[in-house]
Design an enzyme around this catalytic site. Structure first.
Site, PDB file in Angstrom:
ATOM      1  N   LYS A  93      -3.143 -10.592 -10.547  1.00 33.96           N
ATOM      2  CA  LYS A  93      -1.870 -11.327 -10.548  1.00 33.96           C
ATOM      3  C   LYS A  93      -2.024 -12.791 -10.962  1.00 33.96           C
ATOM      4  O   LYS A  93      -1.193 -13.339 -11.670  1.00 33.96           O
ATOM      5  CB  LYS A  93      -1.196 -11.237  -9.178  1.00 33.96           C
ATOM      6  CG  LYS A  93      -0.629  -9.852  -8.890  1.00 33.96           C
ATOM      7  CD  LYS A  93       0.138  -9.835  -7.583  1.00 33.96           C
ATOM      8  CE  LYS A  93       0.710  -8.460  -7.330  1.00 33.96           C
ATOM      9  NZ  LYS A  93       1.563  -8.420  -6.135  1.00 33.96           N
ATOM     10  N   ASN A  97       3.776 -10.239 -11.488  1.00 33.63           N
ATOM     11  CA  ASN A  97       3.502  -8.809 -11.280  1.00 33.63           C
ATOM     12  C   ASN A  97       4.125  -7.927 -12.352  1.00 33.63           C
ATOM     13  O   ASN A  97       3.943  -6.711 -12.329  1.00 33.63           O
ATOM     14  CB  ASN A  97       3.942  -8.340  -9.873  1.00 33.63           C
ATOM     15  CG  ASN A  97       5.452  -8.249  -9.743  1.00 33.63           C
ATOM     16  OD1 ASN A  97       6.195  -8.707 -10.601  1.00 33.63           O
ATOM     17  ND2 ASN A  97       5.923  -7.660  -8.666  1.00 33.63           N
ATOM     18  N   SER A 139      -2.258   3.261  -6.457  1.00 28.18           N
ATOM     19  CA  SER A 139      -0.942   2.688  -6.770  1.00 28.18           C
ATOM     20  C   SER A 139       0.148   3.758  -6.762  1.00 28.18           C
ATOM     21  O   SER A 139      -0.013   4.841  -7.325  1.00 28.18           O
ATOM     22  CB  SER A 139      -0.975   2.017  -8.148  1.00 28.18           C
ATOM     23  OG  SER A 139       0.340   1.616  -8.504  1.00 28.18           O
ATOM     24  N   THR A 154      -1.274  -5.553 -10.753  1.00 27.98           N
ATOM     25  CA  THR A 154      -1.540  -5.581  -9.325  1.00 27.98           C
ATOM     26  C   THR A 154      -2.933  -6.134  -9.074  1.00 27.98           C
ATOM     27  O   THR A 154      -3.596  -6.624  -9.994  1.00 27.98           O
ATOM     28  CB  THR A 154      -1.306  -4.169  -8.715  1.00 27.98           C
ATOM     29  OG1 THR A 154      -1.416  -4.269  -7.296  1.00 27.98           O
ATOM     30  CG2 THR A 154      -2.297  -3.133  -9.230  1.00 27.98           C
ATOM     31  N   ILE A 159       7.514  -6.002   5.859  1.00 28.27           N
ATOM     32  CA  ILE A 159       7.255  -5.559   4.485  1.00 28.27           C
ATOM     33  C   ILE A 159       6.082  -4.585   4.426  1.00 28.27           C
ATOM     34  O   ILE A 159       5.844  -3.970   3.408  1.00 28.27           O
ATOM     35  CB  ILE A 159       7.070  -6.733   3.512  1.00 28.27           C
ATOM     36  CG1 ILE A 159       5.770  -7.476   3.756  1.00 28.27           C
ATOM     37  CG2 ILE A 159       8.246  -7.690   3.567  1.00 28.27           C
ATOM     38  CD1 ILE A 159       5.383  -8.340   2.565  1.00 28.27           C
ATOM     39  N   GLY A 207       0.376 -14.138  -0.165  1.00 29.93           N
ATOM     40  CA  GLY A 207       1.017 -13.965  -1.462  1.00 29.93           C
ATOM     41  C   GLY A 207       2.406 -13.350  -1.337  1.00 29.93           C
ATOM     42  O   GLY A 207       3.353 -13.797  -2.002  1.00 29.93           O
ATOM     43  N   ASP A 248       8.798  -9.366  -6.541  1.00 31.03           N
ATOM     44  CA  ASP A 248       8.735  -9.004  -5.119  1.00 31.03           C
ATOM     45  C   ASP A 248       9.886  -9.630  -4.323  1.00 31.03           C
ATOM     46  O   ASP A 248      10.454  -8.991  -3.436  1.00 31.03           O
ATOM     47  CB  ASP A 248       7.401  -9.435  -4.502  1.00 31.03           C
ATOM     48  CG  ASP A 248       6.285  -8.436  -4.787  1.00 31.03           C
ATOM     49  OD1 ASP A 248       6.602  -7.297  -5.191  1.00 31.03           O
ATOM     50  OD2 ASP A 248       5.111  -8.803  -4.615  1.00 31.03           O
ATOM     51  N   SER A 278       3.017   3.129  -8.163  1.00 29.23           N
ATOM     52  CA  SER A 278       3.919   2.802  -9.275  1.00 29.23           C
ATOM     53  C   SER A 278       4.064   3.930 -10.296  1.00 29.23           C
ATOM     54  O   SER A 278       5.182   4.196 -10.753  1.00 29.23           O
ATOM     55  CB  SER A 278       3.463   1.505  -9.963  1.00 29.23           C
ATOM     56  OG  SER A 278       3.619   0.435  -9.070  1.00 29.23           O
ATOM     57  N   ALA A 298       1.998 -16.304   5.563  1.00 32.25           N
ATOM     58  CA  ALA A 298       2.098 -17.248   4.442  1.00 32.25           C
ATOM     59  C   ALA A 298       1.149 -16.845   3.319  1.00 32.25           C
ATOM     60  O   ALA A 298       0.605 -17.685   2.618  1.00 32.25           O
ATOM     61  CB  ALA A 298       1.789 -18.669   4.936  1.00 32.25           C
TER      62      ALA A 298
END
Ligand code: NAP
Length: 286
Positions: A71, A95, A20, A67, A228, A140, A111, A22, A138
């Site tokens: 979720k 999230n 991660s 994460t 993304i 998450g 997000d 984060s 299509a």
């Protein structure tokens, strides 16, 4: 910054969590703003998730990011025993957790916010906010992107294209907005002209594959193209769009902006996303 006994605490719950970005991202902001606080990686297995989340506020945590694979469990916890933001309820996923002063666990999904905030920053000419948008994928992430885009009143048509049509139909049914139109991934050429925005949320291009999720031949040359997927930063899809002159935006900024609401709730500052933060986070991406 040295921590004191009053340090504010937050973290990210995941399994595994070592990959991660984060902690690096929030750590940068904590340092920049001189905040007496810490943001920790919290490796938690699925079977321990509920026990750990319930214990964190008792240990002084103000909240956490959630994460993979937690979720959906976080969504169910907030739906059944806490509070959900409107957008988390709409998207069906959480999230970001905030442990409120009244003891309630609040769940949000950021997000979609991060996606739109990134485009607003990187493409301030807001032509992409008006007219037809095409979203590829299509899964998450697409749910959040679609929900974020539907908050823009200028988006008059949103074409949602996926390899597995049924999955796109499910997203359309759940988000229930008359502007959504569903098609198969190989049917997108029909929507390429008069298109203001194309978003790739499929994993195509993730591992440097060269195939494109949508043919670009008929695409409006002014359409903004974004992906993304941010590893690589310029995916083959973005490179192809750039080569024909379309403006492009990469996906790293979505990751950075989606972290802002949590940071603000836990640490009291709405932090900025800039080139220094991008470089710092990128240096930690493998
Ligand atoms: P997901 O739920 O697994 O969905 C994957 C999507 O990609 C589905 O629409 C799937 O179509 C499609 N797909 C996969 N392989 C394909 C192929 N070979 N050809 C055509 N379509 C294909 O994943 P997710 O959570 O939505 O994440 C998608 C990507 O976004 C990931 O790469 C993730 O790293 C990235 N992401 C970035 C951010 C950010 O902050 N920038 C945030 C979240 C996610 P089917 O339904 O037909 O299988």
């Amino acid at each position: 910054m040295m921590l004191t006994g009053k340090a504010r605490l937050a973290g990210v719950l995941g399994w595994p969590v070592a990959h991660s970005l984060s902690p690096r991202l929030h750590g940068f902001w904590l340092h920049r703003h001189g905040i007496d606080g810490a943001y920790l990686p919290l490796p938690v297995r699925s079977e321990d998730f509920l026990e750990v989340v319930r214990a964190l506020p008792k240990a002084g945590f103000r909240g956490a990011n959630v994460t993979v694979p937690h979720k959906e469990a976080a969504f169910a916890l907030c739906r059944d025993h806490g509070r959900l933001s409107d957008r988390a309820r709409r998207v069906g996923s959480v999230n970001t957790l905030v442990f409120a002063e009244d003891g309630v666990i609040e769940g949000d999904t950021t997000d979609g916010f991060g996606f739109v905030a990134n485009l607003r920053q990187e493409a301030p000419d807001d032509r992409w906010t008006r007219g037809r948008a095409v979203v590829l994928g299509a899964g998450g992430a697409a749910r959040s992107v679609v929900a974020g885009l539907l908050e823009l009143p200028g988006i008059t048509e949103l074409v949602l294209a996926n390899r597995t049509l049924r999955r796109a139909e499910e997203v359309a049914a759940d988000l229930a907005d008359a502007r959504i139109r569903v098609c198969a991934l190989d049917g997108t050429a029909a929507f390429a002209d008069h298109c203001a925005l194309v978003v790739n949320t499929t994993s195509v291009g993730l591992k440097g594959e060269q195939s494109l999720p949508m043919p670009l031949d008929a695409l409006d040359p002014a359409a903004l193209v974004t992906d993304i997927v941010y590893h690589p930063l310029v995916t083959p899809f973005l490179a192809a769009a750039q080569a024909r002159g379309n403006p492009i935006v990469d996906g790293l900024g979505m990751l950075l902006h989606q972290a802002r609401p949590g940071f603000q709730a836990w640490f009291g500052v709405d932090p900025e996303v800039d080139a220094d933060l991008r470089a710092h986070v990128l240096a930690g991406a493998v």
